[in-house]
Design a protein around this motif. Structure first.
Motif, PDB file in Angstrom:
ATOM      1  N   THR A  59      40.144  43.689  35.242  1.00  0.00           N
ATOM      2  CA  THR A  59      39.547  42.800  35.997  1.00  0.00           C
ATOM      3  C   THR A  59      41.113  41.723  36.008  1.00  0.00           C
ATOM      4  O   THR A  59      41.332  41.512  37.266  1.00  0.00           O
ATOM      5  CB  THR A  59      38.938  42.060  35.886  1.00  0.00           C
ATOM      6  OG1 THR A  59      37.993  43.136  35.984  1.00  0.00           O
ATOM      7  CG2 THR A  59      38.613  41.304  37.426  1.00  0.00           C
ATOM      8  N   GLN A  60      41.655  41.323  35.228  1.00  0.00           N
ATOM      9  CA  GLN A  60      42.325  40.354  34.521  1.00  0.00           C
ATOM     10  C   GLN A  60      43.880  40.594  35.428  1.00  0.00           C
ATOM     11  O   GLN A  60      44.433  39.992  35.938  1.00  0.00           O
ATOM     12  CB  GLN A  60      41.773  39.705  33.221  1.00  0.00           C
ATOM     13  CG  GLN A  60      43.137  38.259  33.435  1.00  0.00           C
ATOM     14  CD  GLN A  60      42.429  37.014  32.947  1.00  0.00           C
ATOM     15  OE1 GLN A  60      41.331  37.045  32.289  1.00  0.00           O
ATOM     16  NE2 GLN A  60      43.276  36.588  34.551  1.00  0.00           N
ATOM     17  N   ARG A  61      44.154  41.451  35.300  1.00  0.00           N
ATOM     18  CA  ARG A  61      44.680  41.924  35.374  1.00  0.00           C
ATOM     19  C   ARG A  61      45.229  42.028  37.109  1.00  0.00           C
ATOM     20  O   ARG A  61      46.200  41.563  38.015  1.00  0.00           O
ATOM     21  CB  ARG A  61      45.839  43.546  35.329  1.00  0.00           C
ATOM     22  CG  ARG A  61      46.668  44.383  35.316  1.00  0.00           C
ATOM     23  CD  ARG A  61      47.666  44.971  35.161  1.00  0.00           C
ATOM     24  NE  ARG A  61      46.907  46.773  35.702  1.00  0.00           N
ATOM     25  CZ  ARG A  61      47.830  47.802  35.659  1.00  0.00           C
ATOM     26  NH1 ARG A  61      48.754  48.318  35.530  1.00  0.00           N
ATOM     27  NH2 ARG A  61      46.607  49.033  36.753  1.00  0.00           N
ATOM     28  N   TRP A  62      44.097  42.768  38.009  1.00  0.00           N
ATOM     29  CA  TRP A  62      43.918  42.981  39.111  1.00  0.00           C
ATOM     30  C   TRP A  62      44.181  41.816  39.857  1.00  0.00           C
ATOM     31  O   TRP A  62      44.378  41.133  41.044  1.00  0.00           O
ATOM     32  CB  TRP A  62      43.106  43.445  39.905  1.00  0.00           C
ATOM     33  CG  TRP A  62      42.665  44.095  41.458  1.00  0.00           C
ATOM     34  CD1 TRP A  62      43.188  44.983  41.891  1.00  0.00           C
ATOM     35  CD2 TRP A  62      41.631  43.148  42.003  1.00  0.00           C
ATOM     36  NE1 TRP A  62      43.528  45.181  43.057  1.00  0.00           N
ATOM     37  CE2 TRP A  62      42.338  43.606  43.141  1.00  0.00           C
ATOM     38  CE3 TRP A  62      40.973  42.330  41.865  1.00  0.00           C
ATOM     39  CZ2 TRP A  62      41.174  43.594  44.784  1.00  0.00           C
ATOM     40  CZ3 TRP A  62      40.017  41.675  42.726  1.00  0.00           C
ATOM     41  CH2 TRP A  62      40.277  42.628  44.429  1.00  0.00           C
ATOM     42  N   LEU A  63      43.397  40.363  39.325  1.00  0.00           N
ATOM     43  CA  LEU A  63      43.384  39.186  39.953  1.00  0.00           C
ATOM     44  C   LEU A  63      44.812  38.211  39.487  1.00  0.00           C
ATOM     45  O   LEU A  63      45.432  38.392  40.828  1.00  0.00           O
ATOM     46  CB  LEU A  63      42.430  38.418  39.279  1.00  0.00           C
ATOM     47  CG  LEU A  63      41.290  38.646  39.272  1.00  0.00           C
ATOM     48  CD1 LEU A  63      40.142  37.699  38.707  1.00  0.00           C
ATOM     49  CD2 LEU A  63      40.348  38.403  40.458  1.00  0.00           C
ATOM     50  N   ASP A  64      45.478  38.835  38.644  1.00  0.00           N
ATOM     51  CA  ASP A  64      46.642  38.541  38.407  1.00  0.00           C
ATOM     52  C   ASP A  64      47.735  39.502  39.034  1.00  0.00           C
ATOM     53  O   ASP A  64      49.148  38.720  38.916  1.00  0.00           O
ATOM     54  CB  ASP A  64      46.851  38.360  36.926  1.00  0.00           C
ATOM     55  CG  ASP A  64      46.321  37.610  35.820  1.00  0.00           C
ATOM     56  OD1 ASP A  64      45.557  36.858  36.618  1.00  0.00           O
ATOM     57  OD2 ASP A  64      46.306  36.935  34.806  1.00  0.00           O
ATOM     58  N   GLN A  65      47.883  39.592  39.974  1.00  0.00           N
ATOM     59  CA  GLN A  65      49.076  40.960  40.622  1.00  0.00           C
ATOM     60  C   GLN A  65      49.843  39.609  41.231  1.00  0.00           C
ATOM     61  O   GLN A  65      50.975  39.914  40.964  1.00  0.00           O
ATOM     62  CB  GLN A  65      48.120  41.600  42.066  1.00  0.00           C
ATOM     63  CG  GLN A  65      48.456  42.902  40.982  1.00  0.00           C
ATOM     64  CD  GLN A  65      47.343  44.284  41.316  1.00  0.00           C
ATOM     65  OE1 GLN A  65      47.337  44.286  42.964  1.00  0.00           O
ATOM     66  NE2 GLN A  65      47.352  45.737  41.333  1.00  0.00           N
ATOM     67  N   TYR A 109      36.699  46.971  42.342  1.00  0.00           N
ATOM     68  CA  TYR A 109      37.065  45.369  41.875  1.00  0.00           C
ATOM     69  C   TYR A 109      36.212  44.523  42.629  1.00  0.00           C
ATOM     70  O   TYR A 109      35.730  43.986  41.613  1.00  0.00           O
ATOM     71  CB  TYR A 109      38.277  45.176  42.043  1.00  0.00           C
ATOM     72  CG  TYR A 109      40.061  46.040  41.230  1.00  0.00           C
ATOM     73  CD1 TYR A 109      39.896  45.792  39.713  1.00  0.00           C
ATOM     74  CD2 TYR A 109      40.125  47.406  41.549  1.00  0.00           C
ATOM     75  CE1 TYR A 109      40.724  46.083  39.030  1.00  0.00           C
ATOM     76  CE2 TYR A 109      41.204  47.742  40.762  1.00  0.00           C
ATOM     77  CZ  TYR A 109      41.089  47.282  39.043  1.00  0.00           C
ATOM     78  OH  TYR A 109      42.578  47.158  38.782  1.00  0.00           O
ATOM     79  N   LEU A 110      35.640  44.240  43.401  1.00  0.00           N
ATOM     80  CA  LEU A 110      34.767  43.504  43.585  1.00  0.00           C
ATOM     81  C   LEU A 110      33.414  43.403  42.656  1.00  0.00           C
ATOM     82  O   LEU A 110      32.469  42.124  42.652  1.00  0.00           O
ATOM     83  CB  LEU A 110      34.412  43.898  45.302  1.00  0.00           C
ATOM     84  CG  LEU A 110      35.260  43.332  46.255  1.00  0.00           C
ATOM     85  CD1 LEU A 110      34.368  43.342  47.575  1.00  0.00           C
ATOM     86  CD2 LEU A 110      35.691  41.934  45.944  1.00  0.00           C
ATOM     87  N   THR A 119      36.624  34.936  34.223  1.00  0.00           N
ATOM     88  CA  THR A 119      37.358  35.872  34.286  1.00  0.00           C
ATOM     89  C   THR A 119      38.302  35.132  35.540  1.00  0.00           C
ATOM     90  O   THR A 119      39.234  34.707  36.082  1.00  0.00           O
ATOM     91  CB  THR A 119      37.424  37.242  34.266  1.00  0.00           C
ATOM     92  OG1 THR A 119      37.216  37.896  32.993  1.00  0.00           O
ATOM     93  CG2 THR A 119      38.731  37.406  34.384  1.00  0.00           C
ATOM     94  N   VAL A 120      37.369  35.628  36.432  1.00  0.00           N
ATOM     95  CA  VAL A 120      36.895  34.896  38.036  1.00  0.00           C
ATOM     96  C   VAL A 120      37.208  32.798  38.015  1.00  0.00           C
ATOM     97  O   VAL A 120      38.172  32.914  38.532  1.00  0.00           O
ATOM     98  CB  VAL A 120      36.349  35.145  38.942  1.00  0.00           C
ATOM     99  CG1 VAL A 120      35.924  34.604  40.183  1.00  0.00           C
ATOM    100  CG2 VAL A 120      36.539  36.900  39.001  1.00  0.00           C
ATOM    101  N   ALA A 121      36.732  32.612  37.510  1.00  0.00           N
ATOM    102  CA  ALA A 121      36.864  31.297  37.217  1.00  0.00           C
ATOM    103  C   ALA A 121      38.574  30.509  36.850  1.00  0.00           C
ATOM    104  O   ALA A 121      38.318  29.878  37.576  1.00  0.00           O
ATOM    105  CB  ALA A 121      35.662  30.345  36.466  1.00  0.00           C
ATOM    106  N   GLY A 122      38.481  31.845  35.442  1.00  0.00           N
ATOM    107  CA  GLY A 122      39.883  31.134  34.894  1.00  0.00           C
ATOM    108  C   GLY A 122      41.411  31.214  35.813  1.00  0.00           C
ATOM    109  O   GLY A 122      42.094  30.824  36.308  1.00  0.00           O
TER     110      GLY A 122
END
Lengths: 196, 196
Positions: A59-65, A109-110, A119-122
């Motif tokens: 999830t983190q990797r996806w958010l950080d793309q 991913y949702l 993770t989302v908050a970060g």
């Protein structure tokens, strides 16, 4: 087939994404991921201590793309208004691409994102911090009004929710319309930021 | 128990809401609604030709709940900026109340809303039209800059999505924080609208 000793976290995350895309988030297991890599599930656990940790890392990797290109924009010099426009446009384009190019993976991913609210908050904190950096530059250079930086960055980020929050993804399908809407909203925000 | 001949659409919609709240949107049937009213299901069908029509009417009623008070604000006289602030604040308060006072019913309605995208589109058009009316007054009175009215109304409405779109309901729980956020975003928008 991957040699167990050479197995990297990045390879595991890539395989996990493929497995999630194929089986969906409720059915994908660590055993499936290990099988896709041709390794034992123990090898996967050596890098990620639990299935939950692995899902969080994916999830983190996806958010950080889009993270690196956004950080670069935030750190550029030049007028703050243009930079903020570029930052928000880059963010919208990245989210839009994820949502429209691979809708199945996006839906997957949702589900993951809903499970990992920390993770989302970060992730949102990093983005708001980047907006704050640009706003601070604009205030310091006298290009923007003398606004309180963190509250204004938060307001700008929330104002643009329509163009980065996955909850609005269904409204991004019409590229012409959503680009027009983005620019109209940006004009309003940029007028609101400018020194009177 | 309701006399069949005196049965009004409003009574049916009220009963339908109770049944939806109790059984959830996937299980609620017209027979349940008729039973709750003590009438035959034929009596219900006399007012609503199908289950789909009834669900749509229930959704429409729910969406329109704050409609009258919003219309009144849109039609008030006085400075357009203050009126727009009051309109958006009334809208946020109404949505917030629905989401937090009765979360089960809110979740039920989100399912219905997803089924009736045309009904939702009509609802959003009415709201955007009310915003446009206020923006037009502000432009005509010279309080706002000489902005294109429909595009600006749409931009204001999208900018405030965080404070009226049910997709953001989870972020409304902290009243103090979300009120502060609302006001910070409003300041940005109202500066953006003002005649320079």
């Amino acid at each position: 087939m991957t040699t167990e000793s050479a197995l990297t976290p990045e390879q595991i995350l890539g395989a996990a994404e493929d497995v999630l895309r194929r089986f969906g988030p409720s059915k994908a297991t660590v055993v499936d991921i290990a099988r896709a890599l041709g390794v034992s599930h123990g090898s996967v656990y050596r890098h990620f201590p639990s299935k939950a940790a692995l899902r969080e890392a994916v999830t983190q990797r996806w958010l950080d793309q889009a993270h690196d290109s956004l950080q670069a924009v935030a750190e550029e010099g030049g007028p703050a208004g243009e930079r903020l426009h570029r930052f928000l446009g880059t963010l919208f384009a990245a989210k839009r691409r994820k949502a429209l190019d691979d809708p199945e993976l996006f839906a997957t991913y949702l589900v993951l994102v809903a499970e990992h609210s920390d993770t989302v908050a970060g992730h949102l904190e990093v983005l708001t911090g980047q907006v704050a950096r640009i706003v601070a530059d604009g205030v310091a250079q006298g290009e923007f009004a003398d606004l309180p930086v963190p509250a204004t960055a938060r307001a700008v980020f929330q104002a643009m929710a329509h163009f980065h929050d996955p909850a609005h993804a269904a409204e991004w399908a019409d590229e012409g319309r959503s680009t027009e809407d983005f620019e109209a909203l940006w004009r309003l925000i940029s007028e609101g930021l400018r020194r009177p």
